[in-house]
Scaffold this active site. Sequence first.
Site, short mmCIF file in Angstrom:
data_model
loop_
_atom_site.label_atom_id
_atom_site.label_comp_id
_atom_site.label_asym_id
_atom_site.label_seq_id
_atom_site.Cartn_x
_atom_site.Cartn_y
_atom_site.Cartn_z
N LYS A 151 -2.47 -13.72 22.91
CA LYS A 151 -2.88 -13.60 21.51
C LYS A 151 -3.94 -12.52 21.35
CE LYS A 151 -0.34 -16.73 19.38
NZ LYS A 151 -0.41 -18.14 19.06
N ARG A 190 2.34 -23.04 25.42
CA ARG A 190 3.41 -22.09 25.05
C ARG A 190 3.01 -20.72 25.57
NH1 ARG A 190 4.87 -18.60 21.00
NH2 ARG A 190 7.05 -18.70 20.38
C1 9MG Z 1 6.13 -19.41 17.28
N1 9MG Z 1 4.74 -19.41 17.71
C2 9MG Z 1 3.95 -18.32 17.91
N2 9MG Z 1 2.71 -18.70 18.27
C3 9MG Z 1 2.74 -20.07 18.31
C4 9MG Z 1 1.79 -21.05 18.58
O1 9MG Z 1 0.53 -20.73 18.87
N3 9MG Z 1 2.15 -22.35 18.53
C5 9MG Z 1 3.42 -22.69 18.20
N4 9MG Z 1 3.74 -24.00 18.14
N5 9MG Z 1 4.38 -21.79 17.91
C6 9MG Z 1 4.03 -20.51 17.96
#
Ligand code: 9MG
Length: 272
Positions: free
Chosen positions: A217, A253
């Site tokens: 991020k 994720r």
């Molecule tokens: C699709 N997507 C992109 N970033 C995300 C995040 O931080 N959490 C979730 N659940 N989906 C995400």
Amino acid sequence: MSGPIEERFPRPSVMGVVNVTPDSFSDGGVNFRTADAVASARRMAEEGAAIVDVGGESTRPGAESVPLDEELKRVVPVLEELGGAVPVSIDTAKAEVARRAIDLGAELVNDVTALRGDPELAEIVASSGAYLCLMHMQGEPRTMQVDPTYEDVAAEVASFLEERLAFAVGAGIPEERICLDPGFGFGKTVEQNFELLARLDEIAALGRPVLVGLSRKRSLGRILGDPDATTGPLSASLAAAVEAYERGAAIFRVHDVREHVEALTVAAAVPR
Ligand code: 9MG
């Protein structure tokens, strides 16, 4: 139907990211072709991902939404080719995409709009028995990074998630099938993201497993000194994941599955 989400995804579990998009911030479209997306999903499963999150619409800051037929054209061939051999989550806010994906074996619906995007989605999830991730976002991807404002970011995110959880349960989705996500980077400044990370235990206190997406991020690149960063490096992603784990996060994720599995295995081995 399988059991509660915490049994299916014990802490820590890793979710691999497979963006079937030309424009995602984090991977620059490397999985836009079906064959590449399928190969990535298989590799992530081999590297220890508990599930892979397949998405056909970018949610990066500034992204425009994608029409239904285009989103289906991107994700359906990937799911067909995987043929249920790799556990799949579908990253969508659209009921029809979720329905097709569940028919093709998707176990979890990752809805970044927390059931605010498509009024038909709750019924699809409820009737299918799929797992559901409800994520916090202030605004919408196109504009969400224009001056996000909170009085108390952690308290407001927690209260939003509590309300969306009650909504989902009211729509017939069993609470035991739902996880919550504070939505790092979705309508939050660098400072707000780090405050939220510091107080992630307040989200975990809602009593549902917490999913976090910190991998690559932009806040991670910015905290390292580049004010224009649109992504963050692996080293910073691993540090953030471990910090989140220590504050109760359950599902991670991530783009770099092997490295996160290793880092989180070490974090989990520390007696507490
Ligand atoms: C699709 N997507 C992109 N970033 C995300 C995040 O931080 N959490 C979730 N659940 N989906 C995400």
